[in-house]
Enzyme design. Structure first.
Site, PDB file in Angstrom:
ATOM      1  CB  CYS A 178      -0.894  -0.176   1.162  1.00  0.00           C
ATOM      2  SG  CYS A 178      -0.082   0.105   2.677  1.00  0.00           S
ATOM      3  CB  THR A 179       0.140   4.972   0.295  1.00  0.00           C
ATOM      4  OG1 THR A 179      -0.793   4.793  -0.560  1.00  0.00           O
ATOM      5  CG2 THR A 179       1.079   5.916   0.123  1.00  0.00           C
TER       6      THR A 179
END
Length: 322
Positions: A178-179
């Site tokens: 994810c980020t």
């Protein structure tokens, strides 16, 4: 030339006994250091993205790491010419990222953390599936080459998608990303709970992958939750994968439709943006509530009664009386 501001992305799963009291104390710390951004406080820990002058951000990181509860925080630090935010929000919520998985404690069990280098070495192996656990608007503008994506508008829909993942990939090694890493903590833990045996996560997320190994094979831009909206991470083999919602040409310029009733969040090229005055369609351009378009496609959210100076005057009175 070094840029004067820093942008910090971080999270920490560490119990906070009184989130509301900590929220006020932490809010005052951010005010004192002239920081802007968004911080979520809960019983399970902290999740933040903030910006400020480099020296102020250094002081903030020092103060945080001096607290035994947060000594393990892994700050992702980027440079900027200006603040990445216009306001400060420090709020209490049930979770530091909304998943609905309140029973999961990543400190007890979660996927194996992979450094960016380890992730890069594993991601193309035959028995590996690279899984993007972000929302559709995030991966639409950028994702790892050949990654499996999920049709979800927000992370709390993730648990409902695991059944189909299990049918196809139960015997594979699952590499989640994810980020910045926070969603993977609970996503990978939930996958383990549901019977997956080989689950890993990219430590530090896409942001650290770009910083440490050049972002190779991350196609497009990385969606971020500040005024930049999307940032470049791939310095090795970059490419644009998203297209303009209106004309279909290549574009990674994420905007919100100027019609607040629509507010569609999609890529729209600069040409179409000006032609439709910030709207995503002719219908939205003609809507009576359409917002003025300034060329950015970014519209400041309402404060909804939130007072960024809550507690500040009380603290000043206390300091004076002391």
């Amino acid at each position: 030339m070094n840029k004067p501001y820093s942008i910090l992305l971080y999270y920490c799963y560490s119990p906070i006994a009184d989130p509301e009291a900590f929220r006020e104390e932490h809010h005052l710390l951010c005010l004192e250091l002239n920081l802007l951004g968004r911080i979520i406080v809960s019983k399970e820990g902290l999740n933040g993205t903030i910006s400020g002058l480099k020296e102020d951000c250094e002081k903030y990181m020092e103060r945080m790491k001096a607290d035994p509860r947060f000594a393990k925080i892994d700050f992702k630090v980027d440079e900027s010419e200006t603040h990445a935010f216009t306001k400060l929000h420090v709020r209490t919520k049930a979770e530091i990222v909304h998943s609905g998985l309140l029973h999961i404690d990543p400190n007890l069990r979660t996927g194996v953390h992979l450094s960016p280098k380890e992730f890069k070495e594993m991601k193309d192996q035959d028995d590996v599936v690279v899984l993007d656990v972000r929302s559709d608007y995030e991966y639409s503008v950028g994702r790892f080459k050949n990654a499996v994506t999920l049709d979800i508008e927000n992370f709390r829909e993730f648990p409902d998608k695991v059944g189909k993942l299990k049918e196809k990939y139960k015997d594979k090694k699952i590499l989640t990303y994810c980020t910045g890493g926070i969603k993977c903590e609970k996503a990978s833990a939930f996958l383990l709970e549901q019977g997956f045996e080989n689950v890993y996560q990219l430590h530090g997320g896409i942001i650290k992958y770009g910083m440490e190994v050049g972002g190779e094979d991350f196609e497009g831009k990385c969606y971020v939750f500040d005024n930049r909206v999307a940032v470049d991470v791939n310095k090795v083999n970059p490419k644009v994968i998203s297209t303009c919602h209106v004309c279909g040409t290549e574009s990674d310029r994420m905007v919100n439709c100027a019609n607040p009733v629509c507010n569609l969040h999609v890529p729209i090229c600069e040409k179409c943006g000006w032609e439709l005055d910030g709207a995503c369609s002719t219908e939205c351009k003609e809507h009576p509530e359409k917002r003025p378009y300034d060329g950015t496609g970014y519209y400041q959210k309402e404060m909804n009664g939130y007072n960024p100076l809550k507690g500040f005057n009380r603290r000043k009175k206390t300091d004076v009386s002391a």
